[in-house]
Scaffold this motif. Structure first.
Motif, PDB file in Angstrom:
ATOM      1  N   UNK A   1      16.592 -12.756   1.916  1.00  0.00           N
ATOM      2  CA  UNK A   1      16.313 -11.512   1.205  1.00  0.00           C
ATOM      3  C   UNK A   1      15.435 -10.583   2.022  1.00  0.00           C
ATOM      4  N   UNK A   2      14.456 -11.128   2.755  1.00  0.00           N
ATOM      5  CA  UNK A   2      13.592 -10.227   3.532  1.00  0.00           C
ATOM      6  C   UNK A   2      14.236  -9.800   4.842  1.00  0.00           C
ATOM      7  N   UNK A   3      15.246 -10.547   5.287  1.00  0.00           N
ATOM      8  CA  UNK A   3      16.027 -10.057   6.417  1.00  0.00           C
ATOM      9  C   UNK A   3      16.727  -8.755   6.045  1.00  0.00           C
ATOM     10  N   UNK A   4      17.180  -8.656   4.801  1.00  0.00           N
ATOM     11  CA  UNK A   4      17.783  -7.406   4.328  1.00  0.00           C
ATOM     12  C   UNK A   4      16.777  -6.262   4.401  1.00  0.00           C
ATOM     13  N   UNK A   5      15.523  -6.541   4.017  1.00  0.00           N
ATOM     14  CA  UNK A   5      14.473  -5.512   4.097  1.00  0.00           C
ATOM     15  C   UNK A   5      14.268  -5.094   5.550  1.00  0.00           C
ATOM     16  N   UNK A   6      14.262  -6.091   6.457  1.00  0.00           N
ATOM     17  CA  UNK A   6      14.086  -5.787   7.873  1.00  0.00           C
ATOM     18  C   UNK A   6      15.198  -4.919   8.427  1.00  0.00           C
ATOM     19  N   UNK A   7      16.425  -5.171   7.993  1.00  0.00           N
ATOM     20  CA  UNK A   7      17.547  -4.356   8.455  1.00  0.00           C
ATOM     21  C   UNK A   7      17.452  -2.930   7.931  1.00  0.00           C
ATOM     22  N   UNK A   8      17.017  -2.782   6.668  1.00  0.00           N
ATOM     23  CA  UNK A   8      16.815  -1.440   6.118  1.00  0.00           C
ATOM     24  C   UNK A   8      15.728  -0.706   6.891  1.00  0.00           C
ATOM     25  N   UNK A   9      14.691  -1.427   7.324  1.00  0.00           N
ATOM     26  CA  UNK A   9      13.584  -0.805   8.055  1.00  0.00           C
ATOM     27  C   UNK A   9      14.047  -0.161   9.348  1.00  0.00           C
TER      28      UNK A   9
END
Length: 472
Positions: free
Chosen positions: A67-75
């Motif tokens: 789930x936080x990999x998704x946040x990293x990609x959005x960043x």
């Protein structure tokens, strides 16, 4: 932009002269916002899915990382464009079409603000009652709630530079106090839990962990990376965001699972008031440091949410300055906190229902966003300012259709313990499925994620071929 100056940038692209720092700086805001002792309760919640020690830790860690990999990609999108997350959403959804997912983003952010500030007030009141038993419960709760709300609103008003500094130092303090807390509670750890759930329980653990952590932050990923230089390495932006958001709560998750294994009664108590239950066995001398750790952790997350919710309000088209948007959100936060503190009778049921519904819509949104960003990146292009400002295409049918269809399907495949919300979800499942492991897994979150991405890719691919044929 100085730390003590109120941030003047809203949803505009940050001017190149104001963009500085390194990707590793992103570790601190995400670590601080997720290093609260509520992370220990998350471990208890995952155990509640009838998972033993190893399955709970494995599924929780996988859910956190994914789930936080998704946040990293959005960043990555924030560093490339200098624009906040929900403003970037105008590219896949259109200028006005973007208001639909932005509204859900806004509700999600404000919801998390309410939950976190409420938890800060609950935990502070419980601990103060142990330190000063003569003070009325209502008084301690009201005082703690007022202080928590004021701190969150004040830091949110100052904006990005203040948040980056505050989160860094809060992380330092939290690490030290959390280590002490773990040392004091170590004798209560155990590994006697048995796994009674089937494969659906394992899937449910991963999905529940995703909704507990990263899926609540995907709509904020670019808000903190947008001040980095445009030439920042995308891999580094994604890596440091993921590490900051996922690693600290993983440590707390393991501790929470082991704590539930050593004291099964703790799980039931944590469901009603997580932080108060976790403080029950602490010596009196550590109650004040524990109070600061617990409240500070919640406030660090709420600060991030109120900042991002203000940006979402601007992306909706509300004609106010960023700091005024924060003040409006603060009023909503106070009203919602009053409901959770003095009206709602089941914190966990309300919390899980909120997470599941927000998780479905945000999962669909992030899949569409990332497919769109990947297609732009693959073509060597960037976010054209014309896509993001007023006067851009009003609607992008591909994005909107994908979001609506995937969200409806996802909501039809989740269940809720809240009796009111249960009436509007799970409509694609039979009663037998709702009561089994398939229902408890809330598989609709992952279905929405995958379906939205596939739909958007397919629709845009077909549309692209038609345009090529028309110009041939």
């Amino acid at each position: 932009m100085g730390t003590m100056a109120v941030e003047q940038n809203g949803i505009n692209a940050v001017p190149e002269g104001e963009r500085r720092g390194r990707p590793r700086d992103l570790f601190w805001p995400w670590a601080g916002s997720n290093l609260s002792l509520f992370g220990v309760a998350f471990g208890v919640y995952i155990v509640g899915l009838q998972l033993g020690v190893v399955p709970a830790i494995v599924t929780g860690a996988i859910g956190y990382a994914l789930s936080f990999l998704l946040v990293g990609l959005v960043a990555i999108g924030g560093a490339r464009s200098g624009v906040p997350t929900m403003t970037l959403g105008r590219a896949p959804f259109g200028y006005h079409g973007n208001k639909l997912p932005t509204l859900f983003s806004y509700i999600s952010n404000v919801g998390w603000e309410i939950v976190l500030v409420t938890l800060a007030a609950q935990s502070g009141a419980e601990i103060l009652r142990r330190l000063a038993p003569g003070i009325p419960a209502t008084t301690t709760t009201a005082v703690c709630f007022a202080v928590a709300a004021l701190v969150v609103i004040a830091v949110g008003v100052y904006g990005h530079a203040m948040i980056m500094v505050v989160q860094r130092y809060l992380t330092y303090v939290f690490v030290v106090l959390t280590v002490v807390y773990m040392a004091l509670m170590a004798p209560r750890l155990g590994g006697s839990l048995e796994t009674t759930a089937g494969p659906g329980g394992w899937v449910g653990g991963v999905i529940f962990a995703m909704t507990l952590l990263g899926l609540g932050w995907v709509n904020c990923g670019a808000d903190y990376s947008r001040y980095l230089p445009a030439n920042s390495r995308p891999r580094s932006v994604a890596l440091w965001t993921t590490l900051g958001g996922a690693l600290p709560p993983m440590v707390l998750l393991v501790f929470g699972v082991l704590l539930a294994g050593g004291d099964p009664k703790l799980a039931e108590a944590a469901g009603a008031n997580p932080v108060a239950a976790l403080a029950e066995a602490l010596p009196t001398w550590f109650l004040l440091p524990y109070l600061l750790t617990a409240i500070g952790g919640f406030l660090a997350g709420a600060i991030m949410d109120i900042y991002s919710s203000g940006l979402s309000m601007l992306a909706l088209g509300v004609p106010v300055r960023r700091h005024y948007a924060v003040l409006i959100d603060g009023v909503l936060m106070v009203l919602g906190g009053y409901y959770l503190l003095f009206v709602s009778t089941s914190f966990l049921a309300t919390f899980q229902a909120f997470l599941a519904i927000a998780g479905v819509v945000m999962a669909a949104w992030v899949a569409i966003f990332l497919v769109d960003m990947w297609r732009l990146r693959a073509g060597g292009a960037s976010y054209d300012e014309r896509l993001l400002r007023q006067g851009a295409p009003a609607l992008n049918g591909a994005g909107l259709v994908s979001l609506v269809v995937a969200s409806i399907v996802g909501l039809g495949l989740i269940v809720s313990a809240d009796p009111y919300i249960a009436r509007v979800v799970g409509f694609l499942m039979s009663e037998e499925l709702k009561g089994g492991t398939f229902g408890s897994a809330n598989i609709g979150v992952v279905i929405a994620l995958v379906l939205a991405g596939l739909l958007y890719f397919a629709i845009t691919a077909v549309g692209g071929r038609r345009r090529e044929d028309a110009h041939a």
